[in-house]
Design a protein around this motif. Structure first.
Motif, PDB file in Angstrom:
ATOM      1  N   PHE A   1     -13.529   4.143  -3.660  1.00 44.66           N
ATOM      2  CA  PHE A   1     -12.299   4.764  -3.111  1.00 44.66           C
ATOM      3  C   PHE A   1     -11.980   4.399  -1.564  1.00 44.66           C
ATOM      4  CE2 PHE A   1     -15.428   8.160  -2.424  1.00 44.66           C
ATOM      5  CZ  PHE A   1     -15.086   8.483  -1.125  1.00 44.66           C
ATOM      6  N   GLY A   2     -10.544   4.323  -1.495  1.00 43.13           N
ATOM      7  CA  GLY A   2     -10.432   4.418   0.006  1.00 43.13           C
ATOM      8  C   GLY A   2      -9.167   5.401   0.013  1.00 43.13           C
ATOM      9  N   VAL A   3      -8.517   5.250   0.863  1.00 43.71           N
ATOM     10  CA  VAL A   3      -7.274   6.243   0.996  1.00 43.71           C
ATOM     11  C   VAL A   3      -6.351   6.403  -0.239  1.00 43.71           C
ATOM     12  CG1 VAL A   3      -5.969   4.879   2.547  1.00 43.71           C
ATOM     13  CG2 VAL A   3      -5.706   7.329   2.690  1.00 43.71           C
ATOM     14  N   ASP A   4      -6.174   5.035  -0.632  1.00 45.30           N
ATOM     15  CA  ASP A   4      -5.226   5.139  -1.727  1.00 45.30           C
ATOM     16  C   ASP A   4      -5.638   5.646  -2.986  1.00 45.30           C
ATOM     17  OD1 ASP A   4      -3.379   3.984  -0.052  1.00 45.30           O
ATOM     18  OD2 ASP A   4      -3.832   1.978  -0.478  1.00 45.30           O
ATOM     19  N   GLU A   5      -7.102   5.570  -3.038  1.00 42.67           N
ATOM     20  CA  GLU A   5      -7.567   6.041  -4.414  1.00 42.67           C
ATOM     21  C   GLU A   5      -8.086   7.330  -4.305  1.00 42.67           C
ATOM     22  OE1 GLU A   5      -7.365   1.986  -3.779  1.00 42.67           O
ATOM     23  OE2 GLU A   5      -8.813   3.125  -2.978  1.00 42.67           O
ATOM     24  N   LEU A   6      -7.887   8.082  -3.505  1.00 42.08           N
ATOM     25  CA  LEU A   6      -8.240   9.547  -3.233  1.00 42.08           C
ATOM     26  C   LEU A   6      -7.920  10.540  -4.200  1.00 42.08           C
ATOM     27  CD1 LEU A   6      -8.352  10.295   0.615  1.00 42.08           C
ATOM     28  CD2 LEU A   6     -10.143  10.049  -1.030  1.00 42.08           C
ATOM     29  N   PRO A   7      -6.632  10.475  -4.869  1.00 41.06           N
ATOM     30  CA  PRO A   7      -6.263  11.310  -5.745  1.00 41.06           C
ATOM     31  C   PRO A   7      -6.761  10.894  -7.103  1.00 41.06           C
ATOM     32  CG  PRO A   7      -4.421  10.693  -4.532  1.00 41.06           C
ATOM     33  CD  PRO A   7      -5.290   9.751  -4.056  1.00 41.06           C
TER      34      PRO A   7
END
Length: 319
Positions: free
Chosen positions: A202-208
């Protein structure tokens, strides 16, 4: 090493406001001889006293103290200190910070014969970290060790984590006190995760996405209600830390352990403060509560940090 006969753990220790002795005991009689006078002496001079020990020893002390037990704050360490990482903020600091105008006495027994080999590295690091956490505080923390039932390696480590030891009524300066070395020695790579626990990157966009995955997987593994909420909170805090402090990305694994769900978050960051997550947050503090919250909700937290990054693994029972 010097040894002297002593009537209590604080005798002859007025040079330093903070005292952290290990009490080696063999059987109930030595346990009571080393703890009951310490408690009663404290009560006699007006010191607040807390006792956080495993349930059987808690009952033993309550019964032995009689009417004095009403003046002592008791906690079952198998509950309050199940995760060693929350003992400093939630047990020791919570009591000491409530009594800052006088010397405070605490009996804390975080290592008992029922502790597992998975828990022990976190336990011994906790004992080492008590020293920098309370340096200069007007406080005595007496730590009993069952010398009959604990492994010899555990007793050897106790000499390294405590500047003073008490055995058979004799008080000695530890010849091998080196708490920093213990913190480093037990900063060991964590055992490999099962091959079936594939990493979710994950990165910031994949947190959810990764957080929803963790909750769904936790439910599949048997978590529900508050325990599932605890998983969601811990994963949210750790994955946010990875993005903000761990190089912007990380990986998450989750699997079933022995009656527990195990979750691990890895990233490229380095955790340079061994007391991170073990200090109570100031009321006006903004941020910095993530690892503290993980320690609060988890049954165990294991951490390894090094040049290649940091792995934080937490355990939740109830499945």
């Amino acid at each position: 090493m010097t040894a002297t006969k002593t009537a209590g753990p604080t005798e002859g220790s007025t040079d330093e406001p903070f005292v952290h002795p290990a009490l080696f005991y063999r059987g109930e009689e030595e346990y009571l001889d080393g703890t009951v006078p310490f408690i009663r002496e404290g009560l006699k001079v007006g010191h607040p006293v807390a006792v956080a020990v495993p349930g059987p020893n808690l009952t033993l002390l309550r019964d032995s103290l009689g009417g004095d037990a009403a003046s002592v704050h008791f906690l079952d360490m198998t509950d309050a200190g199940r995760n060693p990482g929350r003992i400093i903020p939630r047990v020791l600091r919570a009591f000491a910070d409530a009594h800052t105008q006088t010397h405070v006495r605490i009996i804390g027994e975080p290592i008992w014969a029922g502790r597992s080999s998975v828990e022990y590295p976190a336990c011994v690091q906790h004992e080492a970290l008590i020293n920098p956490a309370f340096e200069g505080r007007d406080l005595t923390i007496l730590c009993p060790y069952d010398a009959e039932r604990l492994d010899e390696d555990v007793l050897t480590d106790a000499y390294a984590t405590h500047p003073v030891t008490i055995s058979g009524g004799s008080r000695s300066t530890s010849p091998s006190f080196a708490p920093g070395q213990i913190v480093d020695r037990y900063n060991r790579p964590l055992p490999e995760a099962p091959a079936t626990a594939e990493p979710q990157h994950f990165g910031v966009d994949e947190l959810p996405v990764v957080r929803r995955f963790a909750v769904a997987r936790g439910a599949e593994l048997g978590l529900s209600g508050v325990r599932l909420d605890d998983l969601a909170l811990a994963v949210a805090e750790l994955t946010t830390n990875s993005v903000v402090h761990g190089g912007g990305f990380g990986s998450l694994r989750i699997w079933a352990g022995d009656s527990q769900v195990v979750c691990e978050v890895r990233d490229r960051g380095q955790l340079n403060d061994p007391l991170a997550g073990r200090r109570p947050a100031a009321r006006d503090q903004r941020g910095g509560r993530g690892l503290l919250l993980v320690h609060t909700v988890a049954d165990l937290v294991r951490i390894h940090t090094g040049a290649e990054g940091t792995a934080i693994r937490f355990y939740l029972g109830g499945c």
